[in-house]
Design a protein around this motif. Structure first.
Motif, PDB file in Angstrom:
ATOM      1  N   PRO A  99       0.437  -1.704   0.115  1.00 22.33           N
ATOM      2  CA  PRO A  99      -0.246  -0.141   0.043  1.00 22.33           C
ATOM      3  C   PRO A  99       0.462   1.486  -0.115  1.00 22.33           C
ATOM      4  N   HIS A 100       1.965   1.604   0.122  1.00 21.11           N
ATOM      5  CA  HIS A 100       2.471   2.481   1.029  1.00 21.11           C
ATOM      6  C   HIS A 100       2.796   2.892  -0.732  1.00 21.11           C
ATOM      7  N   LEU A 101       4.131   1.633  -1.551  1.00 19.83           N
ATOM      8  CA  LEU A 101       4.397   1.659  -2.872  1.00 19.83           C
ATOM      9  C   LEU A 101       2.811   2.552  -3.792  1.00 19.83           C
ATOM     10  N   ARG A 102       1.750   1.579  -3.280  1.00 22.42           N
ATOM     11  CA  ARG A 102       1.018   2.467  -4.663  1.00 22.42           C
ATOM     12  C   ARG A 102       0.184   3.772  -4.521  1.00 22.42           C
ATOM     13  N   GLN A 103       0.408   4.237  -2.833  1.00 25.84           N
ATOM     14  CA  GLN A 103       0.139   5.546  -2.122  1.00 25.84           C
ATOM     15  C   GLN A 103       1.714   6.757  -2.682  1.00 25.84           C
ATOM     16  N   LEU A 104       2.504   6.241  -2.997  1.00 24.74           N
ATOM     17  CA  LEU A 104       3.634   7.040  -3.413  1.00 24.74           C
ATOM     18  C   LEU A 104       3.415   7.255  -5.447  1.00 24.74           C
ATOM     19  N   MET A 105       2.691   5.840  -6.098  1.00 27.46           N
ATOM     20  CA  MET A 105       2.695   5.916  -7.267  1.00 27.46           C
ATOM     21  C   MET A 105       1.610   7.300  -7.453  1.00 27.46           C
ATOM     22  N   MET A 106       0.366   7.259  -6.994  1.00 28.47           N
ATOM     23  CA  MET A 106      -0.341   7.714  -6.318  1.00 28.47           C
ATOM     24  C   MET A 106      -0.148   9.315  -7.013  1.00 28.47           C
ATOM     25  N   SER A 107       0.497   9.854  -5.275  1.00 27.18           N
ATOM     26  CA  SER A 107       1.145  11.201  -5.490  1.00 27.18           C
ATOM     27  C   SER A 107       2.071  11.307  -6.464  1.00 27.18           C
TER      28      SER A 107
END
Length: 151
Positions: A99-107
């Motif tokens: 989930p941290h990587l997905r959040q980074l990608m969305m940001s």
């Protein structure tokens, strides 16, 4: 770089599912629909009228190359075979479960200054691991190719 087909101010992230015009936000999508300027293409799905993000994986509607590239993008195109390899990569799927990587990608995707957002994201080891894994598939080194030949 292509601009929003409605406001002509921002880079579009979405495509109208009916007429395929590109737009940058929900407000532009609503304006597009309210102005009666949407003229559906014969190939499009007339049932779907909600904003559709331009993404590589969409279960409802298969993506096409034009969704990934704008008309001015003639450099750094990734062949469809390599895109398929990215989609099939178990290593990438494993990374993307984080989930941290997905959040980074969305940001990065939603940032106004994409270059700065990418530079910041590349300070995160997890994001660097994602980038490295993608590059191994897109641009394998000669030693990786030689290793494949030995087996």
């Amino acid at each position: 770089m292509q601009l929003c087909g409605v406001c002509s101010e921002h880079v579009p992230k979405y495509r109208c599912p009916a007429c395929r015009i590109r737009y940058c936000s929900v407000s532009c999508f609503k304006r597009h629909k309210d102005d009666d300027s949407c003229h559906p293409n014969k190939e499009s799905d007339p049932v779907s009228s909600s904003p559709t993000p331009v993404t590589v994986s969409s279960a409802e509607q298969p993506w096409i190359v034009e969704d990934l590239l704008d008309e001015d993008s003639h450099t750094d195109k990734v062949p469809l075979q390599k895109l398929q390899q990215l989609g099939d990569s178990e290593a990438l799927k494993g990374l993307l479960r984080n989930p941290h990587l997905r959040q980074l990608m969305m940001s990065v995707d939603s940032a106004e200054n994409k270059a700065k957002a990418m530079k910041d994201a590349m300070q995160e080891p997890l994001f660097v691991e994602l980038a490295d894994q993608c590059l191994k598939i897109i641009e394998p080194t000669e030693t990786e190719n030689d290793d494949d030949d030995e087996y």
